[in-house]
Design an enzyme around this catalytic site. Structure first.
Site, PDB file in Angstrom:
ATOM      1  N   GLY A   1       0.834  -1.149   0.004  1.00  0.00           N
ATOM      2  CA  GLY A   1       0.074  -0.225   0.044  1.00  0.00           C
ATOM      3  C   GLY A   1       0.810   1.217   0.038  1.00  0.00           C
ATOM      4  N   SER A   2       0.205   2.177   0.622  1.00  0.00           N
ATOM      5  CA  SER A   2       1.008   3.554   0.589  1.00  0.00           C
ATOM      6  C   SER A   2       2.180   3.656   1.355  1.00  0.00           C
ATOM      7  CB  SER A   2       0.023   4.661   0.917  1.00  0.00           C
ATOM      8  OG  SER A   2      -0.544   4.229   1.984  1.00  0.00           O
TER       9      SER A   2
ATOM     10  N   GLY B   1       2.935   2.187   5.180  1.00  0.00           N
ATOM     11  CA  GLY B   1       4.227   1.590   5.969  1.00  0.00           C
ATOM     12  C   GLY B   1       4.803   2.316   6.888  1.00  0.00           C
TER      13      GLY B   1
ATOM     14  N   GLU C   1       5.698  -3.462   0.724  1.00  0.00           N
ATOM     15  CA  GLU C   1       5.592  -3.082  -0.587  1.00  0.00           C
ATOM     16  C   GLU C   1       4.890  -1.684  -0.936  1.00  0.00           C
ATOM     17  OE1 GLU C   1       7.123  -4.521  -3.060  1.00  0.00           O
ATOM     18  OE2 GLU C   1       7.669  -6.573  -2.206  1.00  0.00           O
TER      19      GLU C   1
ATOM     20  N   CYS D   1       1.583   0.857  -8.926  1.00  0.00           N
ATOM     21  CA  CYS D   1       2.851   1.147  -7.936  1.00  0.00           C
ATOM     22  C   CYS D   1       3.922   1.313  -8.945  1.00  0.00           C
ATOM     23  CB  CYS D   1       3.158   0.094  -6.891  1.00  0.00           C
ATOM     24  SG  CYS D   1       3.276  -1.509  -7.706  1.00  0.00           S
TER      25      CYS D   1
HETATM   26  P1  NAD Z   1      -3.660   2.316   1.286  1.00  0.00           P
HETATM   27  O1  NAD Z   1      -2.101   2.432   1.893  1.00  0.00           O
HETATM   28  O2  NAD Z   1      -4.499   3.297   1.355  1.00  0.00           O
HETATM   29  O3  NAD Z   1      -4.066   0.853   1.776  1.00  0.00           O
HETATM   30  C1  NAD Z   1      -3.382  -0.396   1.548  1.00  0.00           C
HETATM   31  C2  NAD Z   1      -4.048  -1.293   2.308  1.00  0.00           C
HETATM   32  O4  NAD Z   1      -3.549  -0.811   3.911  1.00  0.00           O
HETATM   33  C3  NAD Z   1      -5.374  -1.391   2.677  1.00  0.00           C
HETATM   34  O5  NAD Z   1      -5.735  -2.949   2.996  1.00  0.00           O
HETATM   35  C4  NAD Z   1      -5.811  -0.329   4.046  1.00  0.00           C
HETATM   36  O6  NAD Z   1      -6.869  -1.071   4.875  1.00  0.00           O
HETATM   37  C5  NAD Z   1      -4.353  -1.065   4.840  1.00  0.00           C
HETATM   38  N1  NAD Z   1      -4.152  -0.011   5.817  1.00  0.00           N
HETATM   39  C6  NAD Z   1      -4.120   1.292   5.773  1.00  0.00           C
HETATM   40  N2  NAD Z   1      -3.587   1.961   7.024  1.00  0.00           N
HETATM   41  C7  NAD Z   1      -3.284   0.864   7.782  1.00  0.00           C
HETATM   42  C8  NAD Z   1      -2.878   0.713   9.253  1.00  0.00           C
HETATM   43  N3  NAD Z   1      -2.425   1.800   9.719  1.00  0.00           N
HETATM   44  N4  NAD Z   1      -2.611  -0.500   9.808  1.00  0.00           N
HETATM   45  C9  NAD Z   1      -2.798  -1.695   9.136  1.00  0.00           C
HETATM   46  N5  NAD Z   1      -3.408  -1.584   7.668  1.00  0.00           N
HETATM   47  C10 NAD Z   1      -3.698  -0.341   7.046  1.00  0.00           C
HETATM   48  O7  NAD Z   1      -3.118   1.989  -0.196  1.00  0.00           O
HETATM   49  P2  NAD Z   1      -4.062   1.957  -1.575  1.00  0.00           P
HETATM   50  O8  NAD Z   1      -4.801   3.374  -1.740  1.00  0.00           O
HETATM   51  O9  NAD Z   1      -5.118   0.772  -1.451  1.00  0.00           O
HETATM   52  O10 NAD Z   1      -3.008   1.503  -2.752  1.00  0.00           O
HETATM   53  C11 NAD Z   1      -2.519   2.539  -3.181  1.00  0.00           C
HETATM   54  C12 NAD Z   1      -0.916   2.630  -2.884  1.00  0.00           C
HETATM   55  O11 NAD Z   1      -0.176   1.239  -2.782  1.00  0.00           O
HETATM   56  C13 NAD Z   1       0.023   3.350  -3.956  1.00  0.00           C
HETATM   57  O12 NAD Z   1       0.835   4.069  -3.010  1.00  0.00           O
HETATM   58  C14 NAD Z   1       0.932   2.375  -4.485  1.00  0.00           C
HETATM   59  O13 NAD Z   1       1.970   2.529  -5.039  1.00  0.00           O
HETATM   60  C15 NAD Z   1       0.929   1.198  -3.609  1.00  0.00           C
HETATM   61  N6  NAD Z   1       1.147  -0.179  -3.894  1.00  0.00           N
HETATM   62  C16 NAD Z   1       2.480  -0.683  -3.893  1.00  0.00           C
HETATM   63  C17 NAD Z   1       2.872  -1.824  -4.473  1.00  0.00           C
HETATM   64  C18 NAD Z   1       4.074  -2.419  -4.260  1.00  0.00           C
HETATM   65  O14 NAD Z   1       4.266  -3.466  -4.502  1.00  0.00           O
HETATM   66  N7  NAD Z   1       5.123  -1.614  -4.068  1.00  0.00           N
HETATM   67  C19 NAD Z   1       1.872  -2.480  -5.084  1.00  0.00           C
HETATM   68  C20 NAD Z   1       0.469  -2.024  -5.079  1.00  0.00           C
HETATM   69  C21 NAD Z   1       0.281  -0.794  -4.839  1.00  0.00           C
END
Ligand code: NAD
Length: 502
Positions: A235-236, A240, A257, A291
């Site tokens: 995720g973002s 992380g 990731e 991503c």
């Molecule tokens: P997001 O960070 O909003 O959410 C991702 C996941 O994390 C969701 O399941 C969310 O519920 C969970 N989450 C959020 N806050 C959390 C916390 N405090 N504790 C535990 N879980 C939590 O991201 P998004 O909007 O769904 O996806 C887009 C982002 O993901 C972009 O930044 C993109 O670059 C990144 N991404 C990275 C990769 C990679 O492999 N590097 C792959 C796909 C997406």
């Protein structure tokens, strides 16, 4: 048929009881039209704890199943995925807004990682290492780790889960999956496909692969649990930053990731026709919501005026629309917040001197947030160019010196993917060298996105440093033991230490 009805039909066909999709507090929408697809009852921290306890119990049995037999489960899973590919791919398009070939491609990626993991199940091996002590043998053994918590993002609603799950299962670990709250139905469908494989496999322990629906609070319950030794979170970078320290505080292991801010460099010798196609897919594909999407492009001064106007023209003519009702190549943004984030970044870039092409909203009745992808010509690498905006914005900047272009490319906080377009061997090799790209993925003459599963996937710096998928990424899902066996009648100590007792 409405998308709600079609979604229910797909889910029912995969064996999911859709009666549970009314009356809950969590909603699922399709970005294609904005239509609400379902209401669900989310998990809670308490139900997550119960699931973790079940996973722990499953682990005690699954870790003892020989790895090639564990691979048989994944082989059956690949069979079920092949049978479900059309339905699951369609659901990815409905809930995440991807064009049909990308929805199907996401399921193909799941099949590919399963095939990889089946082979891996017969190739999990350790080294035998030369020992300094006579009559001794030293080796490494790889053991299952325990329950793996998988947190995934909306933009790859099922593939990322399968990368983790296929490896975790052959490595002897149960999984607990918390998908994005924006794509719960695709997750439920994908889990149903795996459940069919589990039923055919027959003797897997109960609760080997569990699904937890909900928002960050459900992910948080996994993150803080000492019974989940590995958290693989996609995720973002914002997410992380919260998750990483919490896992570290309990000495857990994490595979992070996170966000990317990927760049390409177009050199004087580049094949411009091919580069144009690679840039178009990298930057506009998935409506800029990968991503690995291409977000910054450094173009050599000598070809800038020949190349950039062609790119601007391609952007102006690319088909934007509902990809399930037209031949559009650019579908919707996931939601209103994504649209507003894009507009805010474009406004900021304009105030910093950026020259904007495209970026406006495209009305596609009855709703949804569709935009024309944007190019912003910049003269300096300043915010918002240095940040990831999860939308189809490509910042383009001139360069004159190749090493300066590499420095610009590396001059951001993220370190996921990168490309150089050149036919000059010295430039290509410099780009791939220790003095070149600082990203986890560095490509020559192909775009930044569209990785295949055979290589390890992930990035450096604020992308988190984790690796998933191919190569030896499996080692992240196991614990390594170093074993020394003394088959002599003496007890020589290492480093010549003497400790003779009477
Ligand atoms: P997001 O960070 O909003 O959410 C991702 C996941 O994390 C969701 O399941 C969310 O519920 C969970 N989450 C959020 N806050 C959390 C916390 N405090 N504790 C535990 N879980 C939590 O991201 P998004 O909007 O769904 O996806 C887009 C982002 O993901 C972009 O930044 C993109 O670059 C990144 N991404 C990275 C990769 C990679 O492999 N590097 C792959 C796909 C997406």
């Amino acid at each position: 048929m409405t998308l709600t009805t079609e979604t229910a039909t797909i889910l029912t066909g995969l064996g999911v009881d859709t009666n549970r999709f009314t009356g809950g507090t969590m909603e699922s929408f399709t970005p294609l039209t904005g239509e609400r697809l379902a209401e669900l009852t989310p998990d809670t921290a308490a139900t997550t704890q119960e699931a973790i306890a079940r996973a722990k119990a499953a682990f005690t049995a699954w870790r003892l199943v020989p790895a090639p037999r564990r691979g048989e489960l994944v082989r059956l899973w690949a069979e079920e995925l092949r049978a479900a590919k059309a339905d699951l791919g369609r659901l990815v398009s409905i809930e995440a807004g991807k064009i049909p070939s990308e929805g199907l491609g996401e399921v193909q990626e799941m099949i590919d990682i399963c095939d990889f993991a089946v082979g891996l199940s017969r190739q999990i091996y350790g080294l035998t290492i030369a020992t300094e002590r006579p009559g001794h043998r030293m080796m490494e053994t790889w053991h299952p780790l325990g329950p793996v918590g998988i947190i995934s993002a909306f933009n790859f609603p099922v593939a990322v889960w399968s990368w983790n799950t296929a490896l975790a299962l052959v490595c002897g670990n149960p999984v607990l999956w918390k998908p994005s709250e924006k794509t719960p139905l695709t997750a439920i469908a994908a889990q149903a496909v795996l459940d069919r494989a589990l039923a055919r496999f027959g003797d897997a322990p109960a609760h080997l692969a569990q699904l937890l629906i909900g928002g960050p609070e459900v992910g948080e319950a996994l993150v803080v649990s000492p019974d989940v030794p590995l958290i693989s979170a996609t995720g973002s970078t914002r997410m992380g930053r919260i998750v990483g320290p919490k896992v570290a505080a309990r000495f857990g292991r994490s595979i992070l990731e996170l966000g990317g801010n990927n760049a390409g460099i177009v050199c004087p010798s580049a094949d411009l026709d091919m580069t144009l196609r690679a840039v178009a897919f990298g930057a506009m594909g998935t409506a800029g919501q990968r991503c690995t999407s291409l977000r910054r492009l450094f173009v050599h001064d000598s070809i800038y005026d020949a190349f950039v106007p062609r790119l601007v023209k391609a952007y102006a003519s690319v088909r934007v629309g509902n990809p399930l009702e037209s031949d559009a190549l650019v579908g919707p943004l996931i939601d209103r917040a994504a649209f507003e984030g894009m507009q805010a970044a474009l406004n900021a870039a304009a105030t910093m001197g950026g020259k904007l092409h495209g970026g406006e909203r495209v009305e596609v009745p009855p709703g949804g947030y569709y935009v024309r992808p944007a190019i912003v010509e910049m003269t300096e690498q300043v915010a918002p160019m240095t940040e990831e905006t999860f939308a189809p914005i490509l910042y383009v900047q001139r360069y004159s010196d190749f090493e300066q272009a590499i420095a610009l490319q590396n001059g951001v906080a993220a370190g996921l993917s990168s490309s150089v377009f050149t036919r000059d061997l010295q430039e290509a090799e410099l780009f791939l060298s220790a003095a070149g790209s600082d990203c986890g993925i560095a490509n020559v003459n192909i775009g930044t996105s569209g990785a295949e599963i055979g290589g390890a996937f992930g990035g450096e710096k604020e992308t988190g440093g984790g690796r998933e998928s191919g190569s030896d990424a499996w080692k992240g899902y196991m614990r390594r033991a170093t074993n020394t066996v003394n088959y002599s009648r003496d007890l020589p100590l290492a480093q010549g230490v003497v400790f003779d007792i009477e």
